[in-house]
Design an enzyme around this catalytic site. Structure first.
Site, mmCIF file in Angstrom:
data_model
loop_
_atom_site.group_PDB
_atom_site.id
_atom_site.type_symbol
_atom_site.label_atom_id
_atom_site.label_comp_id
_atom_site.label_asym_id
_atom_site.label_seq_id
_atom_site.Cartn_x
_atom_site.Cartn_y
_atom_site.Cartn_z
ATOM 1 N N GLY A 46 46.390 33.836 45.865
ATOM 2 C CA GLY A 46 47.374 33.460 44.850
ATOM 3 C C GLY A 46 47.956 32.074 45.027
ATOM 4 O O GLY A 46 49.039 31.782 44.511
ATOM 5 N N LYS A 65 32.546 45.710 38.751
ATOM 6 C CA LYS A 65 32.642 45.990 37.319
ATOM 7 C C LYS A 65 34.106 46.051 36.880
ATOM 8 O O LYS A 65 34.976 46.463 37.647
ATOM 9 C CB LYS A 65 31.951 47.339 37.054
ATOM 10 C CG LYS A 65 31.585 47.601 35.618
ATOM 11 C CD LYS A 65 30.779 48.888 35.513
ATOM 12 C CE LYS A 65 31.135 49.600 34.226
ATOM 13 N NZ LYS A 65 30.565 50.931 34.152
ATOM 14 N N VAL A 100 35.639 39.034 32.675
ATOM 15 C CA VAL A 100 36.429 39.490 31.530
ATOM 16 C C VAL A 100 35.526 39.514 30.296
ATOM 17 O O VAL A 100 34.769 38.588 30.053
ATOM 18 C CB VAL A 100 37.619 38.534 31.313
ATOM 19 C CG1 VAL A 100 38.311 38.814 30.001
ATOM 20 C CG2 VAL A 100 38.598 38.658 32.477
ATOM 21 N N HIS A 123 37.958 27.258 38.175
ATOM 22 C CA HIS A 123 36.719 27.436 38.935
ATOM 23 C C HIS A 123 36.547 26.258 39.891
ATOM 24 O O HIS A 123 36.720 25.100 39.493
ATOM 25 C CB HIS A 123 35.526 27.519 37.970
ATOM 26 C CG HIS A 123 34.248 27.782 38.693
ATOM 27 N ND1 HIS A 123 33.932 29.033 39.190
ATOM 28 C CD2 HIS A 123 33.234 26.960 39.053
ATOM 29 C CE1 HIS A 123 32.766 28.964 39.811
ATOM 30 N NE2 HIS A 123 32.327 27.709 39.742
HETATM 31 C C1 GAR Z 1 40.235 29.336 43.927
HETATM 32 O O1 GAR Z 1 39.603 28.311 44.638
HETATM 33 C C2 GAR Z 1 39.555 29.573 42.600
HETATM 34 O O2 GAR Z 1 39.054 28.410 42.037
HETATM 35 C C3 GAR Z 1 38.438 30.503 43.011
HETATM 36 O O3 GAR Z 1 39.028 31.373 43.927
HETATM 37 C C4 GAR Z 1 40.065 30.684 44.634
HETATM 38 C C5 GAR Z 1 41.323 31.530 44.562
HETATM 39 O O4 GAR Z 1 42.331 30.993 45.352
HETATM 40 N N1 GAR Z 1 37.913 31.182 41.880
HETATM 41 C C6 GAR Z 1 36.626 31.480 41.730
HETATM 42 O O5 GAR Z 1 35.771 31.233 42.554
HETATM 43 C C7 GAR Z 1 36.276 32.182 40.419
HETATM 44 N N2 GAR Z 1 34.881 32.098 40.156
HETATM 45 P P1 GAR Z 1 43.845 31.449 45.184
HETATM 46 O O6 GAR Z 1 43.864 32.984 45.179
HETATM 47 O O7 GAR Z 1 44.501 30.920 46.417
HETATM 48 O O8 GAR Z 1 44.406 30.872 43.927
#
Ligand code: GAR
Length: 192
Positions: free
Chosen positions: A11, A64, A94, A110
């Protein structure tokens, strides 16, 4: 503007959005935080701030996101008065009916310069491909995997001695700046 956040992990992006709200650079309120992972730190961070949270019960499925669960999630977000849904480290795809419930109002962050390196562990993919630059993208969510139109992107260099951890950390610094900015751009377009 009321935001709904969906996350599966630490988060830190939600925290960056909260920090922008606190700093007065993003005129918004986080109305609801949802996670498919009951142990996710994102829920703890939100609860500490008094933000309503709930767990999305994916019925034991590992990846899923069942249709009826998406419908229930859409209802929860509507009931919370959410204008824009932000995926922040949310690791399930989603689809309709959630997409239909928030048309052009679901964003994702991303950790790559899409369309390069969609999917999981994008920073590892960038290293494995020998990329000399990577970054992050905030994009509208469509039914594909990391395929919707980009709102904003930020670049970072890939250094010769980077490990997956150092590259991801460099990308995350940009993510934390970019997400609040992209929300502002989208909110202005929507007039919310
Ligand atoms: C982030 O780096 C986000 O870009 C990635 O997960 C991490 C979450 O970090 N998302 C993906 O890879 C989605 N395909 P956070 O929980 O500390 O925000």
């Amino acid at each position: 503007m009321r935001l709904g956040i969906l996350g599966s992990g630490s988060g830190s992006n939600m925290q960056a959005i909260l920090d922008a709200i606190d700093a007065g650079t993003l005129d918004a309120e986080i109305a609801l935080v949802l996670s498919d992972n009951p142990g996710a730190f994102i829920l703890e961070r939100a609860a500490k701030r008094g933000i309503p949270t709930a767990v999305i019960d994916c019925q034991g499925f590992k990846t899923k996101f069942p249709e009826e669960v998406q419908a229930a999630t859409a209802r929860q977000l509507h009931e919370a008065g959410v204008d824009i849904v932000c995926l922040a480290g949310f690791m399930r795809l989603v689809k309709q009916p959630l997409l239909d419930a928030f048309p052009d109002r679901i964003l994702n962050i991303h950790p790559a310069l899409l369309p390069a390196f969609p999917g999981v562990d994008a920073w590892k993919q960038a290293l494995a491909a020998g990329a000399t630059e990577s970054g992050c993208t905030v994009h509208y969510v469509d039914a594909g995997m990391d395929t919707g139109p980009a709102v904003l992107q930020a670049k970072v260099p890939v250094l010769a001695d980077d490990t997956p951890e150092t590259l991801h950390a460099r990308i995350q610094v940009e993510e934390h700046r970019l997400y609040p900015e992209a929300i502002r751009v989208v909110a202005e377009k929507l007039g919310v």
